[in-house]
Motif scaffolding. Sequence first.
Motif, PDB file in Angstrom:
ATOM      1  N   GLY B 289      11.372  19.298  -4.751  1.00  0.00           N
ATOM      2  CA  GLY B 289      12.046  18.148  -5.355  1.00  0.00           C
ATOM      3  C   GLY B 289      12.075  16.887  -4.515  1.00  0.00           C
ATOM      4  O   GLY B 289      12.743  15.931  -4.877  1.00  0.00           O
ATOM      5  N   HIS B 290      11.338  16.876  -3.393  1.00  0.00           N
ATOM      6  CA  HIS B 290      11.335  15.657  -2.588  1.00  0.00           C
ATOM      7  C   HIS B 290       9.930  15.056  -2.549  1.00  0.00           C
ATOM      8  O   HIS B 290       8.943  15.729  -2.829  1.00  0.00           O
ATOM      9  CB  HIS B 290      11.828  15.963  -1.172  1.00  0.00           C
ATOM     10  CG  HIS B 290      12.071  14.727  -0.348  1.00  0.00           C
ATOM     11  ND1 HIS B 290      12.628  13.584  -0.873  1.00  0.00           N
ATOM     12  CD2 HIS B 290      11.830  14.454   0.966  1.00  0.00           C
ATOM     13  CE1 HIS B 290      12.719  12.668   0.070  1.00  0.00           C
ATOM     14  NE2 HIS B 290      12.240  13.154   1.197  1.00  0.00           N
ATOM     15  N   SER B 291       9.865  13.794  -2.185  1.00  0.00           N
ATOM     16  CA  SER B 291       8.560  13.134  -2.091  1.00  0.00           C
ATOM     17  C   SER B 291       8.691  11.956  -1.143  1.00  0.00           C
ATOM     18  O   SER B 291       9.767  11.687  -0.623  1.00  0.00           O
ATOM     19  CB  SER B 291       8.118  12.622  -3.456  1.00  0.00           C
ATOM     20  OG  SER B 291       8.844  11.466  -3.778  1.00  0.00           O
ATOM     21  N   CYS B 292       7.581  11.238  -0.934  1.00  0.00           N
ATOM     22  CA  CYS B 292       7.623  10.040  -0.100  1.00  0.00           C
ATOM     23  C   CYS B 292       7.227   8.832  -0.936  1.00  0.00           C
ATOM     24  O   CYS B 292       6.940   8.946  -2.123  1.00  0.00           O
ATOM     25  CB  CYS B 292       6.674  10.191   1.094  1.00  0.00           C
ATOM     26  SG  CYS B 292       4.947  10.019   0.660  1.00  0.00           S
ATOM     27  N   VAL B 417       5.413  20.065  18.264  1.00  0.00           N
ATOM     28  CA  VAL B 417       4.582  19.174  17.442  1.00  0.00           C
ATOM     29  C   VAL B 417       3.560  18.507  18.359  1.00  0.00           C
ATOM     30  O   VAL B 417       3.925  17.845  19.324  1.00  0.00           O
ATOM     31  CB  VAL B 417       5.449  18.117  16.731  1.00  0.00           C
ATOM     32  CG1 VAL B 417       4.581  17.146  15.946  1.00  0.00           C
ATOM     33  CG2 VAL B 417       6.460  18.799  15.801  1.00  0.00           C
ATOM     34  N   ILE B 418       2.292  18.734  18.054  1.00  0.00           N
ATOM     35  CA  ILE B 418       1.235  18.239  18.936  1.00  0.00           C
ATOM     36  C   ILE B 418       0.304  17.307  18.168  1.00  0.00           C
ATOM     37  O   ILE B 418      -0.261  17.691  17.139  1.00  0.00           O
ATOM     38  CB  ILE B 418       0.390  19.402  19.495  1.00  0.00           C
ATOM     39  CG1 ILE B 418       1.302  20.503  20.052  1.00  0.00           C
ATOM     40  CG2 ILE B 418      -0.569  18.907  20.570  1.00  0.00           C
ATOM     41  CD1 ILE B 418       0.555  21.751  20.473  1.00  0.00           C
ATOM     42  N   GLY B 419       0.152  16.102  18.663  1.00  0.00           N
ATOM     43  CA  GLY B 419      -0.821  15.174  18.074  1.00  0.00           C
ATOM     44  C   GLY B 419      -0.636  14.976  16.585  1.00  0.00           C
ATOM     45  O   GLY B 419      -1.604  14.926  15.835  1.00  0.00           O
ATOM     46  N   ALA B 420       0.597  14.871  16.187  1.00  0.00           N
ATOM     47  CA  ALA B 420       0.882  14.636  14.768  1.00  0.00           C
ATOM     48  C   ALA B 420       2.063  13.686  14.690  1.00  0.00           C
ATOM     49  O   ALA B 420       2.881  13.624  15.598  1.00  0.00           O
ATOM     50  CB  ALA B 420       1.222  15.940  14.065  1.00  0.00           C
ATOM     51  N   ASN B 421       2.125  12.962  13.586  1.00  0.00           N
ATOM     52  CA  ASN B 421       3.202  11.999  13.391  1.00  0.00           C
ATOM     53  C   ASN B 421       3.756  12.221  11.991  1.00  0.00           C
ATOM     54  O   ASN B 421       3.507  11.446  11.077  1.00  0.00           O
ATOM     55  CB  ASN B 421       2.631  10.584  13.554  1.00  0.00           C
ATOM     56  CG  ASN B 421       3.699   9.527  13.467  1.00  0.00           C
ATOM     57  OD1 ASN B 421       4.890   9.822  13.474  1.00  0.00           O
ATOM     58  ND2 ASN B 421       3.266   8.277  13.366  1.00  0.00           N
ATOM     59  N   PRO B 422       4.482  13.340  11.815  1.00  0.00           N
ATOM     60  CA  PRO B 422       4.818  13.789  10.458  1.00  0.00           C
ATOM     61  C   PRO B 422       5.624  12.786   9.635  1.00  0.00           C
ATOM     62  O   PRO B 422       5.435  12.727   8.421  1.00  0.00           O
ATOM     63  CB  PRO B 422       5.634  15.063  10.681  1.00  0.00           C
ATOM     64  CG  PRO B 422       5.298  15.517  12.057  1.00  0.00           C
ATOM     65  CD  PRO B 422       4.968  14.278  12.833  1.00  0.00           C
ATOM     66  N   THR B 423       6.495  11.989  10.278  1.00  0.00           N
ATOM     67  CA  THR B 423       7.289  11.079   9.445  1.00  0.00           C
ATOM     68  C   THR B 423       6.397  10.053   8.749  1.00  0.00           C
ATOM     69  O   THR B 423       6.771   9.509   7.716  1.00  0.00           O
ATOM     70  CB  THR B 423       8.355  10.334  10.266  1.00  0.00           C
ATOM     71  OG1 THR B 423       7.701   9.700  11.363  1.00  0.00           O
ATOM     72  CG2 THR B 423       9.423  11.278  10.794  1.00  0.00           C
ATOM     73  N   ASP B 424       5.224   9.790   9.296  1.00  0.00           N
ATOM     74  CA  ASP B 424       4.306   8.855   8.653  1.00  0.00           C
ATOM     75  C   ASP B 424       3.195   9.574   7.886  1.00  0.00           C
ATOM     76  O   ASP B 424       2.852   9.204   6.776  1.00  0.00           O
ATOM     77  CB  ASP B 424       3.674   7.932   9.708  1.00  0.00           C
ATOM     78  CG  ASP B 424       4.684   6.930  10.241  1.00  0.00           C
ATOM     79  OD1 ASP B 424       4.415   5.733  10.173  1.00  0.00           O
ATOM     80  OD2 ASP B 424       5.748   7.365  10.694  1.00  0.00           O
ATOM     81  N   GLY B 425       2.617  10.589   8.513  1.00  0.00           N
ATOM     82  CA  GLY B 425       1.463  11.259   7.911  1.00  0.00           C
ATOM     83  C   GLY B 425       1.824  12.324   6.892  1.00  0.00           C
ATOM     84  O   GLY B 425       1.116  12.515   5.906  1.00  0.00           O
ATOM     85  N   HIS B 426       2.925  13.042   7.134  1.00  0.00           N
ATOM     86  CA  HIS B 426       3.330  14.148   6.246  1.00  0.00           C
ATOM     87  C   HIS B 426       4.830  14.070   6.018  1.00  0.00           C
ATOM     88  O   HIS B 426       5.592  14.935   6.454  1.00  0.00           O
ATOM     89  CB  HIS B 426       2.941  15.492   6.875  1.00  0.00           C
ATOM     90  CG  HIS B 426       1.483  15.585   7.188  1.00  0.00           C
ATOM     91  ND1 HIS B 426       0.947  15.090   8.353  1.00  0.00           N
ATOM     92  CD2 HIS B 426       0.451  16.067   6.468  1.00  0.00           C
ATOM     93  CE1 HIS B 426      -0.360  15.270   8.333  1.00  0.00           C
ATOM     94  NE2 HIS B 426      -0.685  15.862   7.207  1.00  0.00           N
ATOM     95  N   PRO B 427       5.265  12.996   5.331  1.00  0.00           N
ATOM     96  CA  PRO B 427       6.690  12.651   5.313  1.00  0.00           C
ATOM     97  C   PRO B 427       7.593  13.743   4.735  1.00  0.00           C
ATOM     98  O   PRO B 427       8.706  13.926   5.215  1.00  0.00           O
ATOM     99  CB  PRO B 427       6.736  11.401   4.433  1.00  0.00           C
ATOM    100  CG  PRO B 427       5.327  10.927   4.301  1.00  0.00           C
ATOM    101  CD  PRO B 427       4.434  12.080   4.543  1.00  0.00           C
ATOM    102  N   VAL B 428       7.141  14.428   3.723  1.00  0.00           N
ATOM    103  CA  VAL B 428       8.018  15.425   3.100  1.00  0.00           C
ATOM    104  C   VAL B 428       8.205  16.620   4.034  1.00  0.00           C
ATOM    105  O   VAL B 428       9.313  17.157   4.170  1.00  0.00           O
ATOM    106  CB  VAL B 428       7.478  15.852   1.721  1.00  0.00           C
ATOM    107  CG1 VAL B 428       8.227  17.070   1.193  1.00  0.00           C
ATOM    108  CG2 VAL B 428       7.598  14.682   0.746  1.00  0.00           C
ATOM    109  N   PHE B 429       7.151  16.981   4.730  1.00  0.00           N
ATOM    110  CA  PHE B 429       7.307  18.024   5.739  1.00  0.00           C
ATOM    111  C   PHE B 429       8.261  17.539   6.831  1.00  0.00           C
ATOM    112  O   PHE B 429       9.125  18.286   7.305  1.00  0.00           O
ATOM    113  CB  PHE B 429       5.953  18.425   6.338  1.00  0.00           C
ATOM    114  CG  PHE B 429       6.123  19.215   7.605  1.00  0.00           C
ATOM    115  CD1 PHE B 429       6.596  20.513   7.549  1.00  0.00           C
ATOM    116  CD2 PHE B 429       5.888  18.639   8.842  1.00  0.00           C
ATOM    117  CE1 PHE B 429       6.826  21.227   8.722  1.00  0.00           C
ATOM    118  CE2 PHE B 429       6.113  19.340  10.013  1.00  0.00           C
ATOM    119  CZ  PHE B 429       6.580  20.648   9.952  1.00  0.00           C
ATOM    120  N   ALA B 430       8.114  16.264   7.229  1.00  0.00           N
ATOM    121  CA  ALA B 430       8.989  15.716   8.274  1.00  0.00           C
ATOM    122  C   ALA B 430      10.450  15.803   7.853  1.00  0.00           C
ATOM    123  O   ALA B 430      11.317  16.141   8.657  1.00  0.00           O
ATOM    124  CB  ALA B 430       8.611  14.264   8.572  1.00  0.00           C
ATOM    125  N   SER B 431      10.728  15.523   6.589  1.00  0.00           N
ATOM    126  CA  SER B 431      12.108  15.609   6.112  1.00  0.00           C
ATOM    127  C   SER B 431      12.626  17.035   6.213  1.00  0.00           C
ATOM    128  O   SER B 431      13.785  17.273   6.574  1.00  0.00           O
ATOM    129  CB  SER B 431      12.193  15.136   4.658  1.00  0.00           C
ATOM    130  OG  SER B 431      12.011  13.743   4.610  1.00  0.00           O
TER     131      SER B 431
END
Lengths: 73, 959
Positions: B289-292, B417-431
Amino acid sequence: MSHDHSKLIRMATQMAQFFTSQPDRPAPEAVAAHINESWSPRMRQDFVDQIRAGAEADPIVREAAAFVRLPAA
Amino acid sequence: MKDFIIPDRDMGTPAVKSDVTVNLLVDGIPVSVPAGTSVMRAAAVAGISVPKLCATDHVSAFGSCRLCVVQIDGMRGLPASCTTPVAEGMVVHTQTDEVAQVRKGVMELYISDHPLDCLTCAANGDCELQDMAGAVGLREVRYEPGKNHFARRDAEGPNPEYRPKDQSNPYFTFDPAKCIVCSRCVRACEEVQGTFALTIEGRGFDSRVSAGLASDDFLSSDCVSCGACVQVCPTATLIENSVIQIGTPEHIVKTTCAYCGVGCSFDAHMRGEEVVRMVPSKDGKANHGHSCVKGRFAWGYATHRERQTQPMVRERITDPWRVVSWDEALDFAATRLRQAQADFGRDSIGVITSSRCTNEETYLVQKLARAVFHNNNTDTCARVCHSPTGYGLKTTFGTSAGTHDFDSVDDTDLALVIGANPTDGHPVFASRLRKRLREGAGLIVLDPREIDLLKSPHMGEGLHLPLRPGTNVAMLTAMAQVIVAEKLYDEAFIRERCDWDEFLAYAEFLMDPRHAPEEVEKLARVPAELIRKAARAYAAAPRASIYYGLGVTEHSQGSTTVMAIANLAMMTGNIGRPGTGVNPLRGQNNVQGSCDMGSFPHEYPGYRHVSDPETRAIYERIWGVELSPEPGLRIPNMFDEALAGRFRGLYCQGEDIVQSDPDTRHVTSALSAMDIVIVQDLFLNETANYAHVFLPGSSFLEKNGTFTNAERRINMVRRAMTPKNGYEDWEVTQLLANRMGAAWTYVHPREIMAEIALTTPSFSGVSYDLLEREGSVQWPCNDKAPLGTPLMHIDGFVRGRGKFVHTEYVATEERTGARFPLLLTTGRILSQYNVGAQTRRTENVVWHPEDILEIHPSDAENRGVREGDWVRLASRSGDTTLRAHITERVAPGVVYTTFHHPTTQANVVTTDNSDWATNCPEFKVTAVQVSPSNGPSDWQEEYRHHSDLARRILPTAAE
């Protein structure tokens, strides 16, 4: 014209740098196996031709050429 | 197509997990629910909707509106059903005279401070306040007009309590006049998104929703425009601008987002063939139920005026395009491809499949190469992002894929977390990760840049190891040394699941002093003690997980890094249980799928080598042709062969290699050397500037198929509107194949999936029927796992025993020196996606209108660069200009930019260095120099000139 020769040898050298630290099998065989698995027949032919023509290369790379499978003529 | 007309019901409060079941009676109906469930949710389970305003199952109960009161036998007063947990034997009455009277009183108060413009309100027909007024039987409001928040003015003049609409966000409007201060939006921003941008300011009658400081509007605040607040708002206070413009939707098509590898499920709310809004599906197993901002809002590109919907051809790439019929375009393409093969041999042409297209489309494109071109010259853009993941995980574990599902993050005690920027690249996972961090999980970040995840509100300790780009292997090997030296490894796991002697050999390798943290400190510029601390924390966590991105793979030692990661997980026993694992965060929506579908030149679908006679026999039987046992060309090899004059033709579907691949000059020279380049895309992308045939593509809203996300989950993509170009993309490939002599007769993608299942053991159980029934499945899906496999390697590794590969650090050839003293690393930003072909054609440009170079203050000062200055960014490959942003997020000596905009073209600067095993380009390390500049580089001028020339389209003759 053939595949840019410095590039193929450079790629093989990178493989040699990896496989030389692996204990499983001799690095030249491992490099050749990786080349056989992932390079097209023409790239393999170019590579072997370059080595045979005396291109400068790491000894592992040079030795690997002997194990590279060549396309049937 | 219109099977899904009932939206997911809101159960009022979130589901609770418990082993204890509680039994109760609600309005005489017996219900059994997990202990800890609210009375409201228990009633919903019994089919009874208790009136509510502040409660929604997206966020935890708040108990502020008092509309959901109920009567419970033996309890005094009227408890709020949302905040009251169930108890064994409880007897609940949801409607009594007293309850009814209280609710009416509550509603009357709410309505006394709410405008009654329902007929012209954007939420008309979709307003919970309206529904509740109806549900409680409100028939009159007895209060006299007085102080309120909604009237612009009264008899005396302007209303001091009135606040105008905030229309700063391009996608939604905030209208404070309609706000009932239920605080759902604030709680969604905190609990669901984890940004904490919204708050309630003031008290009592002065309470108002605020986007931050008084000076902030929604655009200038910390808001990331995920839209969670809009989704939960019960009134028209926060509402999509598209709903304001169009009205309420009339049917829903369930589909899958076409942006990143999280693969969020969406309900496309439609009116006719027009999208009214995209709402993330509550039953979506990746996103719940979430998205970016991209998935929910940035779909306008599908109808953008620059969309090309007609086929076009031209003799030379400097000619203007000529709009032609499909027949003419396909004949032109097929003839030239066959001509190239006639003149230069069978191996002189190839294809590039797309990680943005469906599995079925990708499967057909690789089949075109193998069965129709009769070579294996097929590759995919995964080459330039995650090919090392495939190689590394296959070598160590036996499967070219991540080990866990996203739900596993709920159980993790520490995320590395290695070499990743989840809040920008994979926002729903980051949440989802941020939620777990707020619950106390630890965080270690290995990244040259201080990523936003490290600044998650209310998280515990986060360790940041800001290593020099290019030193991943050294860093991970040092961490492994610490784990071995301090005996923090899981001996039982290693003995049972791996080869103990092999581990001992690796341990011996690790214990060499060259792998000591003190030595690595010199390379990576991270203090040895910090390396030790990180290693100890990872090893000590009961359940530690690793999530990594392109900062791991896009290096000359990308594959070695992936194997170093696998080693860490194996030696600490962090595999096979929830909360652990090795999880690559895939860039594009279908990177996993495009790899699974046999896009690589050496592998058939399911990662079986082309030299394997048994696999070839399967396809030879089904396809009825003889197949080549030799590996074909990878993308960079295609370019090299093109420059050597031996590779002459390319069919490129849904990718923009000119912008996305490294060393742009090399790519454009290679394309210019070909006789026939066919681009299939929504737009005249940068690659089309070098193409002879343009075949218009279809957007994800216009086709049926499946995407496979980063957790191996196969999700359905469903057609919501007719393709504007006339065909779904798989149909175009079929037309081209048939022009070249194939006799393909697919009429629906389900038949293509059936062929995939028939020929691929790990997919043998997959069918559209199963996907319709289950919603989604994770491969392997076969007789052994009929409903798929959420967690892999539970009882043993797919390859048998996990393999410890030695991880010697080899410095990249890309080194800084006097000419190029800085290291450039590249990444992405939340609002833009990949080459930006889609997101640049949406309102998302308000957040990121251009690529910016991040540079450390000391490096900027040395060069006389000030904030916002134009600078020249040069490497040995080329140079470009862009504006500078001075920040301490990057370490001294490191600069950073994104590659979303073709006018910048950061890849003019990147080099042709690549991963030793897979030729994945080294995007993340380029030696550069930065200097003040006052205009575009020669390359930018030259490119703009060619681009203007190449994009001309001849006017079509009037008929």
